[in-house]
Design a protein around this motif. Structure first.
Motif, PDB file in Angstrom:
ATOM      1  N   GLY A  93       0.800  -1.215   0.000  1.00  0.00           N
ATOM      2  CA  GLY A  93       0.000   0.000   0.000  1.00  0.00           C
ATOM      3  C   GLY A  93       0.833   1.266   0.000  1.00  0.00           C
ATOM      4  O   GLY A  93       0.493   2.252   0.668  1.00  0.00           O
ATOM      5  N   LEU A  94       1.921   1.262  -0.760  1.00  0.00           N
ATOM      6  CA  LEU A  94       2.837   2.403  -0.762  1.00  0.00           C
ATOM      7  C   LEU A  94       2.397   3.468  -1.763  1.00  0.00           C
ATOM      8  O   LEU A  94       1.906   3.143  -2.852  1.00  0.00           O
ATOM      9  CB  LEU A  94       4.255   1.942  -1.115  1.00  0.00           C
ATOM     10  CG  LEU A  94       4.868   0.868  -0.217  1.00  0.00           C
ATOM     11  CD1 LEU A  94       6.272   0.530  -0.701  1.00  0.00           C
ATOM     12  CD2 LEU A  94       4.905   1.334   1.228  1.00  0.00           C
ATOM     13  N   PRO A  95       2.589   4.735  -1.442  1.00  0.00           N
ATOM     14  CA  PRO A  95       2.323   5.798  -2.418  1.00  0.00           C
ATOM     15  C   PRO A  95       3.352   5.766  -3.536  1.00  0.00           C
ATOM     16  O   PRO A  95       4.429   5.168  -3.396  1.00  0.00           O
ATOM     17  CB  PRO A  95       2.439   7.082  -1.588  1.00  0.00           C
ATOM     18  CG  PRO A  95       3.376   6.716  -0.474  1.00  0.00           C
ATOM     19  CD  PRO A  95       3.088   5.273  -0.157  1.00  0.00           C
ATOM     20  N   ASP A  96       3.050   6.427  -4.652  1.00  0.00           N
ATOM     21  CA  ASP A  96       3.969   6.431  -5.797  1.00  0.00           C
ATOM     22  C   ASP A  96       5.345   6.960  -5.425  1.00  0.00           C
ATOM     23  O   ASP A  96       6.369   6.514  -5.950  1.00  0.00           O
ATOM     24  CB  ASP A  96       3.385   7.281  -6.924  1.00  0.00           C
ATOM     25  CG  ASP A  96       2.156   6.640  -7.561  1.00  0.00           C
ATOM     26  OD1 ASP A  96       1.966   5.428  -7.367  1.00  0.00           O
ATOM     27  OD2 ASP A  96       1.392   7.359  -8.241  1.00  0.00           O
ATOM     28  N   SER A  97       5.386   7.902  -4.500  1.00  0.00           N
ATOM     29  CA  SER A  97       6.658   8.528  -4.134  1.00  0.00           C
ATOM     30  C   SER A  97       7.588   7.584  -3.388  1.00  0.00           C
ATOM     31  O   SER A  97       8.806   7.794  -3.360  1.00  0.00           O
ATOM     32  CB  SER A  97       6.405   9.768  -3.277  1.00  0.00           C
ATOM     33  OG  SER A  97       5.698   9.410  -2.090  1.00  0.00           O
ATOM     34  N   ALA A  98       7.043   6.523  -2.763  1.00  0.00           N
ATOM     35  CA  ALA A  98       7.858   5.669  -1.899  1.00  0.00           C
ATOM     36  C   ALA A  98       8.987   4.986  -2.659  1.00  0.00           C
ATOM     37  O   ALA A  98      10.102   4.861  -2.151  1.00  0.00           O
ATOM     38  CB  ALA A  98       6.978   4.632  -1.211  1.00  0.00           C
ATOM     39  N   LEU A  99       8.718   4.533  -3.874  1.00  0.00           N
ATOM     40  CA  LEU A  99       9.719   3.804  -4.652  1.00  0.00           C
ATOM     41  C   LEU A  99      10.304   4.665  -5.777  1.00  0.00           C
ATOM     42  O   LEU A  99      10.870   4.133  -6.731  1.00  0.00           O
ATOM     43  CB  LEU A  99       9.105   2.529  -5.228  1.00  0.00           C
ATOM     44  CG  LEU A  99       8.548   1.544  -4.202  1.00  0.00           C
ATOM     45  CD1 LEU A  99       8.071   0.266  -4.883  1.00  0.00           C
ATOM     46  CD2 LEU A  99       9.565   1.221  -3.123  1.00  0.00           C
ATOM     47  N   ALA A 100      10.192   5.967  -5.629  1.00  0.00           N
ATOM     48  CA  ALA A 100      10.699   6.870  -6.671  1.00  0.00           C
ATOM     49  C   ALA A 100      12.201   6.717  -6.868  1.00  0.00           C
ATOM     50  O   ALA A 100      12.697   6.756  -8.000  1.00  0.00           O
ATOM     51  CB  ALA A 100      10.362   8.315  -6.323  1.00  0.00           C
ATOM     52  N   ALA A 101      12.955   6.534  -5.782  1.00  0.00           N
ATOM     53  CA  ALA A 101      14.418   6.388  -5.908  1.00  0.00           C
ATOM     54  C   ALA A 101      14.772   5.125  -6.677  1.00  0.00           C
ATOM     55  O   ALA A 101      15.718   5.120  -7.480  1.00  0.00           O
ATOM     56  CB  ALA A 101      15.072   6.370  -4.534  1.00  0.00           C
ATOM     57  N   SER A 102      14.020   4.047  -6.454  1.00  0.00           N
ATOM     58  CA  SER A 102      14.276   2.802  -7.174  1.00  0.00           C
ATOM     59  C   SER A 102      13.955   2.951  -8.653  1.00  0.00           C
ATOM     60  O   SER A 102      14.691   2.458  -9.518  1.00  0.00           O
ATOM     61  CB  SER A 102      13.447   1.665  -6.573  1.00  0.00           C
ATOM     62  OG  SER A 102      13.844   1.414  -5.239  1.00  0.00           O
ATOM     63  N   ARG A 103      12.867   3.626  -8.963  1.00  0.00           N
ATOM     64  CA  ARG A 103      12.499   3.827 -10.368  1.00  0.00           C
ATOM     65  C   ARG A 103      13.485   4.760 -11.068  1.00  0.00           C
ATOM     66  O   ARG A 103      13.798   4.560 -12.245  1.00  0.00           O
ATOM     67  CB  ARG A 103      11.068   4.345 -10.456  1.00  0.00           C
ATOM     68  CG  ARG A 103      10.032   3.357  -9.912  1.00  0.00           C
ATOM     69  CD  ARG A 103       8.604   3.800 -10.186  1.00  0.00           C
ATOM     70  NE  ARG A 103       7.638   3.027  -9.422  1.00  0.00           N
ATOM     71  CZ  ARG A 103       7.164   1.838  -9.784  1.00  0.00           C
ATOM     72  NH1 ARG A 103       7.581   1.273 -10.903  1.00  0.00           N
ATOM     73  NH2 ARG A 103       6.279   1.211  -9.027  1.00  0.00           N
TER      74      ARG A 103
END
Length: 367
Positions: A307-317
């Motif tokens: 249930g993570l927001p889009d911003s949570a994995l921004a560094a990985s993307r």
């Protein structure tokens, strides 16, 4: 607790846009192959550019596995030494103060191992403890940090180095049209990362050091990088056939089961929640998500289940787009990128990586 003092990353000088790599691979496919399939896979990979160990036109000249591996050993030693020297300079640590070096790779074989080959070159002591790791795949960056933490937790006055060296492009099978190999050709890039950490003894934190590169005084970054709180490793029985290498005369051929995103959905989110709960935390309490960019489907599955927001994995993307999947080096690169955003004091971070086994590695961080 283990205190991280510095993280450095080094990339080979040969950088290409994704479409350049795509067309080079399409042009080298065996007769009758589906070039449009390759183009679709590359377009959907979430990768915009990658660094490669060699110029694109050199890969067609690589013949046997032995030849590719000789190139690996030569370049990995050079790039690894540069990453180690950078990390030590940034940490303000003298090479002779390093008590342990953990080195990991899954893209080449070297005996003596890489850290042994660069020890004298970088000024490490002849009696430095060495722990070369092979076979952990993409999870090895997180696993390596966990093993550094294990060592320093029992030796609070010690200093440790972690080196991750991955030249994935040297493993690609250009004539293999299996889906696993085509997916690998769309995702993986080359890079090296090094991390310096010390135990909880405050006397082991240097304040300033003379850089061996410039001779000028360099401040340590130890006060702003995280501490390692805890780590967890987990194997998922019955999944050994889904991820790894098929090793033969041809070299390393990727084994990549299409079920991996579903495995993440079934198991890893529960693993993450259980691990965090043991520290009175929930996913919503995590400020910095340092997740291995195994591919868009893996990241999507993880975000959906937690249930993570889009911003949570921004560094990985961002890391996936800029450099591709760097195998074990990716999470260390993302940790460095995360630090540039300066998580405020009191922040919690979670490093997540997946590897053969099928396995997961979790490392809890605190700023």
């Amino acid at each position: 607790m283990t205190r991280v003092l510095a993280v450095s990353t080094v990339f080979p000088p040969h950088r290409y846009m994704q479409h350049e790599i795509t067309e080079d691979l399409v042009s080298g496919l065996p007769p009758g192959s589906d070039g449009q399939l390759v183009r679709r896979l590359h377009a959907a990979a979430g990768v915009e550019s990658r660094h490669l160990a060699l110029p694109l036109d050199r890969y067609r000249d690589l013949g046997t596995f032995g030849e590719s591996n000789r190139v690996f050993v030569e370049l990995a030693t050079t790039l690894g030494a540069e990453a180690v020297e950078r990390a030590l300079d940034e940490a303000g640590v003298r090479p002779e103060d390093v008590d342990l070096i953990v080195s990991t790779t899954v893209t080449g074989i070297a005996t003596p191992s890489l850290e042994a080959r660069l020890a004298a070159r970088t000024g490490l002591r002849p009696d430095v403890k060495r722990a070369p790791l092979f076979g952990l795949g993409c999870s090895a960056g997180a696993a390596g940090l966990a093993r550094v933490h294990d060592f320093l937790d029992g030796r609070p006055g010690s200093t440790a180095l972690l080196l991750s060296t991955e030249l994935c492009s040297l493993t690609l099978q250009r004539s293999d049209t299996s889906m696993a190999n085509l997916v690998a050709g769309s995702l993986f890039g080359d890079g090296v990362a090094a991390l310096v950490a010390v135990g909880s003894d405050p006397s082991r934190t240097p304040s300033r050091t003379a850089s061996r590169r410039s001779g000028t005084s360099v401040p340590t970054s130890g006060t702003s990088l995280p501490t390692v709180v805890a780590a967890r490793s987990r194997l998922y029985p019955g999944s050994e056939h889904l991820l790894g290498w098929d090793i033969g005369d041809w070299g390393f051929r990727l084994v990549l089961g299409p079920e991996l995103p579903e495995l993440v959905r079934l198991h890893v989110s529960e693993e993450v929640e259980s691990f965090l709960a043991g520290h009175d935390l929930k996913p919503a309490d995590v400020t910095a998500w340092i997740c291995h960019p195994g591919g868009p489907r893996i990241l999507d599955a993880l975000a959906d289940e937690l249930g993570l927001p889009d911003s949570a994995l921004a560094a990985s993307r961002r890391a996936l787009a800029a450099h591709g999947n760097l195998s074990s080096a990716s999470v260390l690169h993302i940790l460095k990128d995360t630090q540039n955003d300066q998580p405020p004091p009191g922040s919690t971070g979670l490093m997540i990586a997946f590897g053969p086994g099928f396995s997961s590695e979790l490392v809890l961080l605190a700023w």
